[in-house]
Design a protein around this motif. Structure first.
Motif, PDB file in Angstrom:
ATOM      1  N   PHE A 126       0.851  -1.178   0.000  1.00 27.01           N
ATOM      2  CA  PHE A 126       0.000   0.000   0.000  1.00 27.01           C
ATOM      3  C   PHE A 126       0.897   1.242   0.000  1.00 27.01           C
ATOM      4  O   PHE A 126       2.011   1.207   0.537  1.00 27.01           O
ATOM      5  CB  PHE A 126      -0.889   0.050   1.243  1.00 27.01           C
ATOM      6  N   VAL A 172      -8.448   3.432   3.860  1.00 28.27           N
ATOM      7  CA  VAL A 172      -7.796   2.683   2.784  1.00 28.27           C
ATOM      8  C   VAL A 172      -8.659   2.828   1.533  1.00 28.27           C
ATOM      9  O   VAL A 172      -9.812   2.376   1.513  1.00 28.27           O
ATOM     10  CB  VAL A 172      -7.636   1.194   3.150  1.00 28.27           C
ATOM     11  N   LEU A 195      -0.620  -1.326   6.977  1.00 29.50           N
ATOM     12  CA  LEU A 195      -1.803  -0.950   7.753  1.00 29.50           C
ATOM     13  C   LEU A 195      -1.473  -0.870   9.239  1.00 29.50           C
ATOM     14  O   LEU A 195      -1.901   0.070   9.929  1.00 29.50           O
ATOM     15  CB  LEU A 195      -2.926  -1.958   7.525  1.00 29.50           C
ATOM     16  N   VAL A 234     -12.320   1.034   5.001  1.00 27.92           N
ATOM     17  CA  VAL A 234     -11.861   0.511   3.711  1.00 27.92           C
ATOM     18  C   VAL A 234     -12.913   0.832   2.660  1.00 27.92           C
ATOM     19  O   VAL A 234     -14.081   0.442   2.810  1.00 27.92           O
ATOM     20  CB  VAL A 234     -11.631  -1.015   3.760  1.00 27.92           C
TER      21      VAL A 234
END
Length: 300
Positions: free
Chosen positions: A176, A188, A222, A236
């Protein structure tokens, strides 16, 4: 700017010239874009007609001979209809290939629900060992396609979309990207959801992570982002079924007190065709509604 699908066709046609191990299997959809490539490589560009189970079966057979097959059609015909073949002809036989889809959750609303596949990633989650890329820009689609083709004999799903972000990000097919940091929570944004997410969180003290590869799930990034926040609250935003990645978030933060909200496409079928932006609004994925949902969840 070209679309992700146009970039896929152009790049794959060039890769066929460069890599004798590469093959393309089609089921009518997309055949016109590969006319010249099929003329140059008639043994490695195969159109099976409107037979999607055969599409995957042929891909599995080519993989057994040592080729690296790319199988392409709309997501509903690539993942949902031939799901048994994905499970058996690829997974059970221990061979890989690259699935490249189009139409996504509702990219072509006029096609109706038969051409929509908001459950594709969740379905693949029920199988073992799939890498899933969800690019948000044609440049990212090209980078992730090249990554997938070079990925040995792995099973890879590349989910293309008509919806794109304004600019590409430097994706690597694994991690990510941390686009900004804040202490009020972590959001996210997956693939083409990024633009709307950035609009939704403007001025908010939150961390924004960008995910163009969602399987394997980047738990390390994360966890790092959640450690910075005052509370490990995670939202998310995905362009397919809401909650598809909440289990992955919970697993990543299993030893940390946290809350998670999954935003995405709901299970309720929107039966009016409309346009892509109308479907986004109908699913609550436009910037205004996303802001309301995100702030409502993260508010102390």
């Amino acid at each position: 700017m070209d679309t992700m699908r146009e970039r896929f066709t152009a790049v794959t046609s060039r890769l066929l010239d460069e890599d004798p191990r590469l093959a393309v299997v089609l089921a009518e959809i997309g055949r016109d874009g590969f006319t010249r490539a099929q003329g140059r490589h008639p043994d490695r560009v195969v159109n099976v007609g409107i037979r999607e189970q055969l599409l995957v079966g042929v891909g599995g057979g080519l993989a057994l001979t040592g080729l690296r097959p790319i199988m392409h059609t709309f997501a509903s015909f690539l993942v949902e209809r031939p799901f048994e073949q994905l499970k058996l002809d690829l997974g059970h036989q221990g061979v890989g290939g690259v699935l490249v889809s189009a139409a996504g959750s509702y990219d072509w609303p006029a096609g109706g629900f038969t051409h929509m596949s908001p459950g594709d990633v969740a379905l693949l989650d029920s199988l073992d060992g799939w890498t899933v890329h969800v690019p948000g820009h044609p440049d990212e689609a090209e980078a992730l396609l090249r990554h997938a083709v070079a990925a040995g004999d792995d099973k890879v799903y590349l989910r293309l979309s008509e919806q794109t972000n304004q600019e590409p990000r430097a994706v690597d097919g694994a991690r990510f990207l941390t686009l900004r940091e804040g202490r009020g929570g972590v959001v996210v944004a997956v693939g083409p959801m990024l633009e709307n997410v950035l609009g939704a969180v403007a001025g908010l003290d939150v961390t924004v992570l960008y995910a163009s590869t969602v399987r394997p799930f980047d738990a390390a990034t994360l966890r790092t982002a959640a450690a910075v926040a005052e509370a490990a609250d995670v939202v998310v935003v995905e362009p397919y079924h809401e909650g598809t990645s909440t289990r992955q978030v919970n697993d990543a933060l299993a030893d940390v007190p946290h809350r998670v909200l999954g935003l995405g496409v709901g299970r309720r079928e929107l039966r009016r065709y409309g346009q892509l932006d109308e479907h986004l609004t109908g699913q609550g994925l436009d910037p205004r509604t996303l802001r309301e949902r995100i702030t409502g969840f993260l508010a102390p």
